[in-house]
Design a protein around this motif. Structure first.
Motif, mmCIF file in Angstrom:
data_model
loop_
_atom_site.group_PDB
_atom_site.id
_atom_site.type_symbol
_atom_site.label_atom_id
_atom_site.label_comp_id
_atom_site.label_asym_id
_atom_site.label_seq_id
_atom_site.Cartn_x
_atom_site.Cartn_y
_atom_site.Cartn_z
ATOM 1 N N ASP A 18 0.827 -1.226 -0.010
ATOM 2 C CA ASP A 18 -0.079 0.171 0.024
ATOM 3 C C ASP A 18 0.951 1.103 0.053
ATOM 4 O O ASP A 18 0.402 2.274 -0.493
ATOM 5 C CB ASP A 18 -1.038 -0.097 1.056
ATOM 6 N N ARG A 21 1.861 1.967 -3.482
ATOM 7 C CA ARG A 21 0.871 2.609 -4.219
ATOM 8 C C ARG A 21 0.363 3.999 -3.737
ATOM 9 O O ARG A 21 0.236 4.578 -4.824
ATOM 10 C CB ARG A 21 -0.329 1.459 -4.335
ATOM 11 N N THR A 64 -9.488 5.044 -11.769
ATOM 12 C CA THR A 64 -9.554 3.800 -11.117
ATOM 13 C C THR A 64 -8.290 3.615 -10.184
ATOM 14 O O THR A 64 -8.225 3.253 -9.010
ATOM 15 C CB THR A 64 -10.035 2.599 -11.967
ATOM 16 N N GLU A 65 -6.874 3.877 -10.953
ATOM 17 C CA GLU A 65 -5.864 3.719 -10.531
ATOM 18 C C GLU A 65 -5.571 4.732 -9.411
ATOM 19 O O GLU A 65 -5.117 4.559 -8.351
ATOM 20 C CB GLU A 65 -4.656 3.813 -11.375
ATOM 21 N N MET A 67 -7.915 6.303 -7.551
ATOM 22 C CA MET A 67 -8.855 5.988 -6.525
ATOM 23 C C MET A 67 -8.124 4.809 -5.617
ATOM 24 O O MET A 67 -8.303 4.830 -4.378
ATOM 25 C CB MET A 67 -10.224 5.378 -6.872
ATOM 26 N N ARG A 68 -7.561 4.036 -6.257
ATOM 27 C CA ARG A 68 -7.051 2.539 -5.375
ATOM 28 C C ARG A 68 -5.864 3.451 -4.894
ATOM 29 O O ARG A 68 -5.581 3.055 -3.710
ATOM 30 C CB ARG A 68 -6.609 1.467 -6.555
ATOM 31 N N ALA A 69 -5.066 4.044 -5.354
ATOM 32 C CA ALA A 69 -3.808 4.644 -4.552
ATOM 33 C C ALA A 69 -4.406 5.590 -3.454
ATOM 34 O O ALA A 69 -3.597 5.623 -2.300
ATOM 35 C CB ALA A 69 -3.104 5.493 -5.746
ATOM 36 N N TYR A 71 -7.006 5.179 -1.631
ATOM 37 C CA TYR A 71 -7.598 4.130 -0.478
ATOM 38 C C TYR A 71 -6.173 3.310 0.180
ATOM 39 O O TYR A 71 -6.253 3.226 1.105
ATOM 40 C CB TYR A 71 -8.562 2.958 -1.031
ATOM 41 N N ALA A 72 -5.360 3.153 -0.820
ATOM 42 C CA ALA A 72 -4.019 2.567 -0.002
ATOM 43 C C ALA A 72 -3.407 3.595 0.637
ATOM 44 O O ALA A 72 -2.829 3.420 1.849
ATOM 45 C CB ALA A 72 -3.013 2.230 -1.243
ATOM 46 N N ALA A 105 -10.365 9.887 -1.367
ATOM 47 C CA ALA A 105 -10.772 8.769 -2.188
ATOM 48 C C ALA A 105 -12.107 8.453 -2.353
ATOM 49 O O ALA A 105 -12.409 8.009 -3.555
ATOM 50 C CB ALA A 105 -10.121 7.382 -1.265
ATOM 51 N N LEU A 109 -13.668 8.218 -6.107
ATOM 52 C CA LEU A 109 -14.674 6.942 -6.450
ATOM 53 C C LEU A 109 -15.962 7.479 -7.018
ATOM 54 O O LEU A 109 -16.412 6.845 -8.035
ATOM 55 C CB LEU A 109 -15.002 6.155 -5.104
ATOM 56 N N ARG A 112 -15.531 8.762 -10.439
ATOM 57 C CA ARG A 112 -15.340 7.556 -11.253
ATOM 58 C C ARG A 112 -16.616 6.900 -11.858
ATOM 59 O O ARG A 112 -17.009 6.514 -13.115
ATOM 60 C CB ARG A 112 -14.392 6.716 -10.989
#
Length: 128
Positions: A18, A21, A64-65, A67-69, A71-72, A105, A109, A112
């Protein structure tokens, strides 16, 4: 009740993943802005439907990428204990700096999902 050695090791590994990321978040936010500009330019100049669709998919991937980062980053701020102890995680989520990371985050989301619903122009299917 203590955690087993495997649980702690796995939590540390997840935290390290995480962190990698989360460090990419600023770069990913720049790529979102670039993809958004490219999509807007394609729409303004009346580009073919296929190109507008391709730019829309590119923006979706970038969102998407990012957002994932984001949340990480939230999980990194919570710390290693948040991976194994839900009470500790909930307590840490109440801190202002973690709330701010959560808002970023969740905003990504929401953007997106709105883009997926209304922003990706459907390309006509090609006949084989």
């Amino acid at each position: 009740m203590g955690l087993g050695k495997q649980d702690r090791t796995k939590a540390r590994e997840e935290l390290a993943h995480d962190q990698e990321r989360a460090e990419r978040l600023p770069e990913l936010l720049r790529s979102v802005a670039e993809a958004e500009r490219a999509l807007d330019e394609a729409r303004e100049r009346g580009a073919p439907v296929e190109e507008v669709h391709e730019q829309g998919v590119r923006l979706d991937t970038a969102l998407t990428e990012a957002m994932r980062a984001a949340y990480a980053r939230e999980r990194v701020l919570v710390g290693v204990g948040g991976y194994t102890d839900r009470i500790r995680r909930r307590k840490r989520l109440a801190r202002p700096e973690i709330k701010q990371a959560t808002q970023v985050a969740e905003h990504l989301l929401t953007v997106r999902e709105a883009h997926r619903l209304h922003g990706i122009q459907q390309a006509p299917r090609s006949v084989v």
